[in-house]
Write an enzyme that holds these catalytic residues in place. Structure first.
Site, PDB file in Angstrom:
ATOM      1  N   CYS A  64      -3.232   0.440   7.332  1.00 48.10           N
ATOM      2  CA  CYS A  64      -3.880  -0.356   8.999  1.00 48.10           C
ATOM      3  C   CYS A  64      -4.096   0.725   9.515  1.00 48.10           C
ATOM      4  O   CYS A  64      -4.762   0.210  10.168  1.00 48.10           O
ATOM      5  CB  CYS A  64      -1.952  -0.789   9.283  1.00 48.10           C
ATOM      6  SG  CYS A  64      -1.090   0.858   9.153  1.00 48.10           S
ATOM      7  N   ASN A  80       0.682  -0.952  -0.147  1.00 49.80           N
ATOM      8  CA  ASN A  80       0.405  -0.125  -0.127  1.00 49.80           C
ATOM      9  C   ASN A  80       0.491   1.490  -0.254  1.00 49.80           C
ATOM     10  O   ASN A  80       0.694   2.225  -0.690  1.00 49.80           O
ATOM     11  CB  ASN A  80      -0.779   0.446   0.327  1.00 49.80           C
ATOM     12  CG  ASN A  80       0.264   0.017   3.088  1.00 49.80           C
ATOM     13  OD1 ASN A  80       0.781  -0.519   2.783  1.00 49.80           O
ATOM     14  ND2 ASN A  80      -1.120  -0.114   3.659  1.00 49.80           N
ATOM     15  N   GLU A 115       4.560  -3.409  12.004  1.00 47.36           N
ATOM     16  CA  GLU A 115       3.998  -2.858  12.091  1.00 47.36           C
ATOM     17  C   GLU A 115       2.765  -3.445  11.398  1.00 47.36           C
ATOM     18  O   GLU A 115       2.812  -3.903  10.550  1.00 47.36           O
ATOM     19  CB  GLU A 115       3.945  -1.462  10.815  1.00 47.36           C
ATOM     20  CG  GLU A 115       3.262  -0.937  10.624  1.00 47.36           C
ATOM     21  CD  GLU A 115       3.442   0.696   9.565  1.00 47.36           C
ATOM     22  OE1 GLU A 115       2.280   1.254   8.836  1.00 47.36           O
ATOM     23  OE2 GLU A 115       4.318   0.257   9.434  1.00 47.36           O
TER      24      GLU A 115
END
Length: 462
Positions: free
Chosen positions: A272, A142, A238
C-alpha cells in the site's frame, strides 16, 4: 478445524503447486469464535500486566524459533523471496517485544476537580485505561504475519481477546504465527483464528454485537463496507494508496532514482505504501527517467526461490489489472520506457512517461510493478496533482532545500511525508495513518495500544 468438512486449497502464485489446505469455516463457526473470545476476555484482562507482557516476549522468541518454517510458507503462499520472508518474521518479533515494553508503560491519570471554575471542592477524577473487549483483526496477503501480529499484540497486551481473520492467500503463514503464540502459553480463547472466504463469514464477523473493535488492512471498497456494518465501535482502517514521489529541480537525481525504484518495485509493487507515480519537474525529467530505466534494468525478474526482485503477482486477477492499466495508458498516448512484458502472473517492471490526467494509471492503485511518470511545471503543479488523488497515505519529496520540502509537506494531503526517502511503513513505533480513502485511525505500536483501550472514569469526593 471446521465441522463443515469444506476446505480451501492454497495455490502457489509462481508455480503449479497446492501449498496446503485451510478450513472453509461457516458463518456459525465464525460466530462461535467471537463468543469464545468473549468468554475468555474477562479472565485474560484479570491477568497481571507483567504476565501478559511475558507471554508476548515468549511469543517473539517462538516466532524466531519457527522462522525457517514460517518463511517457507510465506514464500510459497504469497511469492516473497525467502530473505524477505525471514525479514518479515524478524520484524514481527521485534514489534511484539516493543509492544510488550510499551504496553507496560500505559497508565491512567488523576484530574483535580478544583481546576475547573465552580467545581465542588475535593472532587478528583480517577481515569483508568480498560480493554475494549473482543478485537476483530483482518489482515492482508502481502504481509500475512507482520500485519496480523501488529494487530494481535497491541490487543493482547491491553487485556483484549482477538478473533483473527487472516487472508485466504496467506492463511497458513498466519496460522503458524498463531501456533507460535499458543506454544508460548497463550490461554484458550484468547486468540481465535477464523479461516474461510470473506463472502461467507465476513458479515458475521464485522457486524457481530460482541465485537468491540475492528482493525482491518485491505482494499478501500472493503474498508468502506466494514464501516457501514460495524456497530458503533472503533474501526481502524489501513487501505489503499497512490503515493507520489515529487522530484524537484534541485534534487539529487541519483538518490531519487535509487529510492524510487526501490519504493516502487519492492515486492513487485504489492504494498500500500509503494511509490505509485512520479511527479517530476520538467527540466530534470529526462535525466531522471534515464536513471530510473537503468535502475529497473538491474532488477532481477523471476522466482522468489531465486531471490528475484520482481516475482509473479498474487493471482491472475491482479496481473490482469496491471496489464490493462498499462495497455490503456499506451493506447492513450503514454510512452513505454521499459517493461510491458508478461509471463502468466509475472509482470515485468514497467516505466511509463507522458502520463496525463485522463489515464487511469495516473489515479488508480495498480498493486503491481508499473510506475507512471508525470511531468510538472513546478512545485505548485506537483502539489495539485498529489492532492487531487482520492488517496492520502504517504508522499516522498526529493530536494536539497529542506525549507522548501517542509513547506510542501505541510500542504500535502497525506498521513506521512518522507523527505529524500522512499515511502514505506515503519519504523513500527512511528505513527502510521492515511487520510481520505487511505484509511481511518492511527496505527504504530503506541497508537495501536491506545486504540485498543478506553477511558474508565471514577469520581472521588473527599
Amino acid at each position: 478445524m471446521s465441522n463443515s468438512s469444506r476446505y480451501i486449497d492454497i495455490h502457489c502464485p509462481y508455480k503449479p503447486l497446492v501449498v496446503g489446505r485451510v478450513p472453509a469455516m461457516t458463518a456459525d463457526e465464525a460466530g462461535s469464535a467471537v463468543l469464545s473470545a468473549e468468554r475468555a476476555q474477562k479472565l485474560w484482562a484479570a491477568v497481571p500486566l507483567h504476565e501478559r507482557a511475558g507471554l508476548l516476549y515468549a511469543w517473539a522468541d517462538e516466532l524466531q524459533r519457527m522462522a525457517d518454517e514460517i518463511a517457507e510458507f510465506i514464500m510459497l503462499e504469497v511469492g516473497k523471496s525467502r530473505a524477505a520472508a525471514l525479514a518479515e518474521i524478524e520484524r514481527s518479533a521485534d514489534l511484539v517485544r516493543h509492544t510488550a515494553e510499551e504496553g507496560r508503560r500505559l497508565g491512567g491519570e488523576l484530574i483535580r476537580g478544583d481546576a475547573y471554575p465552580g467545581s465542588k471542592p475535593g472532587k478528583t477524577a480517577l481515569i483508568d485505561k480498560v480493554p475494549l473487549g473482543v478485537v476483530l483483526a483482518i489482515s492482508p496477503f502481502n504481509y500475512p504475519v507482520n500485519l496480523s501480529v501488529s494487530k494481535v499484540a497491541p490487543a493482547l497486551i491491553t487485556g483484549n481477546t482477538v478473533v483473527l481473520k487472516p487472508p485466504t492467500q496467506g492463511s497458513i503463514s498466519a496460522l503458524l504465527a498463531a501456533r507460535a503464540l499458543h506454544r508460548a502459553g497463550c490461554p484458550p480463547g484468547v486468540l481465535n483464528v477464523v479461516t474461510g472466504r470473506g463472502a461467507d463469514i465476513g458479515d458475521v464477523l464485522t457486524s457481530h454485537t460482541s465485537v468491540r473493535c475492528i482493525s482491518f488492512t485491505g482494499g478501500t471498497a472493503t474498508g468502506r463496507a466494514i464501516c457501514r456494518k460495524a456497530n458503533m465501535i472503533p474501526v481502524i482502517l489501513e487501505l489503499g494508496g497512490k503515493d507520489p514521489a515529487i522530484v524537484l529541480e534541485d534534487a539529487d537525481l541519483q538518490l531519487a532514482a535509487r529510492e524510487i525504484v526501490s519504493g516502487a518495485f519492492s515486492y513487485s509493487g504489492q504494498r500500500c505504501t509503494a511509490i505509485k507515480r512520479v511527479l517530476v519537474a520538467e527540466p530534470v525529467a529526462e535525466p531522471l527517467i534515464e536513471l530510473l530505466r537503468c535502475g529497473i534494468e538491474r532488477l532481477r525478474v523471476g522466482s522468489p526461490e531465486e531471490q528475484a526482485d520482481i516475482t509473479p503477482l498474487i493471482d491472475t486477477q491482479a496481473a490482469d489489472k496491471v496489464s490493462n492499466l498499462i495497455r490503456e495508458a499506451l493506447d492513450e498516448g503514454a510512452r513505454l520506457i521499459i517493461g510491458n512484458r508478461r509471463d502468466g502472473n509475472l509482470i515485468y517492471p514497467t516505466l511509463l512517461d507522458g502520463v496525463t490526467e485522463r489515464m487511469r494509471v495516473a489515479w488508480e492503485e495498480p498493486f503491481g510493478p508499473v510506475l507512471p511518470v508525470i511531468r510538472v511545471r513546478d512545485e505548485e503543479e506537483a502539489i495539485r496533482w498529489a492532492n487531487a488523488s482520492e488517496f492520502g497515505l504517504q508522499a516522498s519529496i526529493f530536494t536539497r532545500d529542506v525549507q522548501s520540502a517542509l513547506a510542501i509537506a505541510k500542504r500535502l494531503e497525506v498521513g506521512s511525508v518522507q523527505l529524500n526517502r522512499r515511502t514505506e511503513r515503519g519504523p513500527d513505533h512511528f505513527p502510521f495513518l492515511g487520510i481520505k480513502s487511505s484509511g481511518l485511525g492511527v496505527q504504530g505500536i503506541r497508537r495501536s495500544i491506545e486504540t485498543m483501550v478506553r477511558d474508565k472514569v471514577t469520581v472521588l469526593q473527599e
